[in-house]
Design an enzyme around this catalytic site. Structure first.
Site, PDB file in Angstrom:
ATOM      1  N   SER A   1       0.936  -1.253  -0.017  1.00  0.00           N
ATOM      2  CA  SER A   1      -0.058  -0.023   0.231  1.00  0.00           C
ATOM      3  C   SER A   1       1.094   1.142   0.014  1.00  0.00           C
ATOM      4  O   SER A   1       0.595   2.548  -0.753  1.00  0.00           O
ATOM      5  CB  SER A   1      -0.509  -0.059   1.318  1.00  0.00           C
ATOM      6  OG  SER A   1      -0.337   0.008   2.280  1.00  0.00           O
TER       7      SER A   1
ATOM      8  N   LYS B   1      13.577  -7.423   5.243  1.00  0.00           N
ATOM      9  CA  LYS B   1      14.347  -7.706   5.740  1.00  0.00           C
ATOM     10  C   LYS B   1      15.873  -6.591   5.999  1.00  0.00           C
ATOM     11  O   LYS B   1      15.391  -5.668   5.430  1.00  0.00           O
ATOM     12  CB  LYS B   1      14.997  -8.735   4.201  1.00  0.00           C
ATOM     13  CG  LYS B   1      13.913  -9.246   4.163  1.00  0.00           C
ATOM     14  CD  LYS B   1      14.259 -11.220   4.525  1.00  0.00           C
ATOM     15  CE  LYS B   1      13.118 -12.023   4.234  1.00  0.00           C
ATOM     16  NZ  LYS B   1      13.079 -13.411   5.206  1.00  0.00           N
TER      17      LYS B   1
ATOM     18  N   ASN C   1      13.931   4.879   4.352  1.00  0.00           N
ATOM     19  CA  ASN C   1      12.772   3.488   5.096  1.00  0.00           C
ATOM     20  C   ASN C   1      11.259   4.766   5.645  1.00  0.00           C
ATOM     21  O   ASN C   1      11.610   5.018   6.227  1.00  0.00           O
ATOM     22  CB  ASN C   1      13.228   2.539   6.505  1.00  0.00           C
ATOM     23  CG  ASN C   1      12.953   1.289   6.770  1.00  0.00           C
ATOM     24  OD1 ASN C   1      12.149   0.641   5.994  1.00  0.00           O
ATOM     25  ND2 ASN C   1      12.557   1.315   8.277  1.00  0.00           N
TER      26      ASN C   1
ATOM     27  N   HIS D   1       8.959   3.320   9.198  1.00  0.00           N
ATOM     28  CA  HIS D   1       8.670   2.528   9.909  1.00  0.00           C
ATOM     29  C   HIS D   1       6.986   3.114  10.900  1.00  0.00           C
ATOM     30  O   HIS D   1       7.094   4.086  11.122  1.00  0.00           O
ATOM     31  CB  HIS D   1      10.170   2.692  11.357  1.00  0.00           C
ATOM     32  CG  HIS D   1       9.706   1.705  12.198  1.00  0.00           C
ATOM     33  ND1 HIS D   1      10.198   0.492  11.872  1.00  0.00           N
ATOM     34  CD2 HIS D   1       9.847   1.877  13.647  1.00  0.00           C
ATOM     35  CE1 HIS D   1       9.977  -0.236  13.646  1.00  0.00           C
ATOM     36  NE2 HIS D   1       9.628   1.392  14.346  1.00  0.00           N
TER      37      HIS D   1
ATOM     38  N   ASP E   1      16.627   0.974  12.237  1.00  0.00           N
ATOM     39  CA  ASP E   1      15.787   1.665  12.689  1.00  0.00           C
ATOM     40  C   ASP E   1      16.639   3.167  12.927  1.00  0.00           C
ATOM     41  O   ASP E   1      16.059   3.886  14.206  1.00  0.00           O
ATOM     42  CB  ASP E   1      14.546   2.071  13.426  1.00  0.00           C
ATOM     43  CG  ASP E   1      13.994   0.396  12.920  1.00  0.00           C
ATOM     44  OD1 ASP E   1      13.572  -0.334  13.286  1.00  0.00           O
ATOM     45  OD2 ASP E   1      13.673   0.310  11.810  1.00  0.00           O
TER      46      ASP E   1
HETATM   47  C1  GRF Z   1       3.089  -0.430   7.329  1.00  0.00           C
HETATM   48  O1  GRF Z   1       2.791  -0.241   8.019  1.00  0.00           O
HETATM   49  C2  GRF Z   1       5.460  -0.158   6.720  1.00  0.00           C
HETATM   50  O2  GRF Z   1       5.304   0.078   8.090  1.00  0.00           O
HETATM   51  C3  GRF Z   1       5.674  -2.010   7.917  1.00  0.00           C
HETATM   52  O3  GRF Z   1       5.021  -2.959   6.930  1.00  0.00           O
HETATM   53  C4  GRF Z   1       3.696  -2.143   6.622  1.00  0.00           C
HETATM   54  C5  GRF Z   1       3.980  -2.725   5.316  1.00  0.00           C
HETATM   55  O4  GRF Z   1       2.923  -2.032   4.640  1.00  0.00           O
HETATM   56  N1  GRF Z   1       7.601  -2.073   8.183  1.00  0.00           N
HETATM   57  P1  GRF Z   1       2.338  -2.096   3.161  1.00  0.00           P
HETATM   58  O5  GRF Z   1       3.399  -3.134   2.515  1.00  0.00           O
HETATM   59  O6  GRF Z   1       3.052  -1.217   1.988  1.00  0.00           O
HETATM   60  O7  GRF Z   1       0.766  -2.059   2.553  1.00  0.00           O
END
Ligand code: GRF
Length: 211
Positions: free
Chosen positions: A15, A92, A108, A110, A151
């Site tokens: 998403s 990963k 990234n 988070h 992170d």
């Molecule tokens: C997101 O909440 C991201 O922060 C976390 O995994 C989820 C992935 O969502 N690491 P999507 O695959 O982008 O819908």
């Protein structure tokens, strides 16, 4: 003018990848997604990319050493002339060699307000479950540059989500994902428009310092 070429790395639904593709289509981000790499062959995010005609690939393959994984990732990033790598739900750890080659070139997202609920073991649903169990009243999302730590890279953007304490981990996840879909494209827009400045490990948005 050559547009910034982006590789998006995913592991699941994609998403955030969708939000990036939509932000490029709307003209918010003057760049192109040239490659999508997934750690899971069955990730729905791959279907989203294929629908847009974006080349896709899967890494790591089973039993891949960190060295081999570095080589395979870098070979693909160089083959597609990638300028910026986005980790959008990629579960990963990115090998240190790749982080060194793409210094301040990997971003990234988070799903918490780093440093809270971040680091080893804190990813996806696990974050929202811990937020729920701790009963915090404010959570949110963070977009940051990736360094060798988990992170721990310099923070680009954060946005908060207020909680009452009644929300389930799933409801918290939904609220936080909405924020992610806003601040990840915004951070990429600022990066692509060269509006970010690293001042001793703190990321400033150019123009902010003239206030
Ligand atoms: C997101 O909440 C991201 O922060 C976390 O995994 C989820 C992935 O969502 N690491 P999507 O695959 O982008 O819908």
């Amino acid at each position: 003018m050559r547009r910034v070429r982006i590789a998006v790395m995913i592991s699941g639904g994609g998403s955030n990848l969708q939000a990036l593709m939509d932000a490029i289509d709307s003209g918010q981000i003057p760049a192109e997604i040239a490659l999508v790499i997934s750690s899971d062959k069955k990730a729905y995010g791959l279907d989203r990319a294929k629908k847009r005609g974006i080349p896709v690939d899967c890494l790591p393959e089973k039993e891949m050493s960190e060295d081999l994984l570095s080589e395979e990732i870098l070979r693909r990033l160089h083959a597609f002339s990638i300028d910026l790598v986005l980790l959008a739900g990629y579960l990963k750890k990115i090998p240190e060699k790749v982080v060194k080659v793409y210094e301040e070139g990997i971003i990234n997202v988070h799903p918490s307000l780093i440093p809270a609920f971040s680091g080893k073991g804190f990813y996806g649903e696990k974050v929202h479950r811990a937020v729920h169990e701790r009963g915090v009243k404010i959570t949110g999302a963070t977009v940051h540059f990736v360094n060798e730590g988990m992170d721990e890279g310099p923070i680009i953007l954060q946005e908060s989500v207020s909680l009452t304490g009644l929300e389930t981990p799933e409801e918290i996840g939904k609220k936080v994902l909405e924020v992610e879909h806003r601040i990840l494209p915004k951070a990429v827009e600022l990066f692509v428009k060269n509006k970010l400045k690293n001042q001793q490990g703190r990321i400033l948005v150019k123009g902010d310092e003239v206030r």
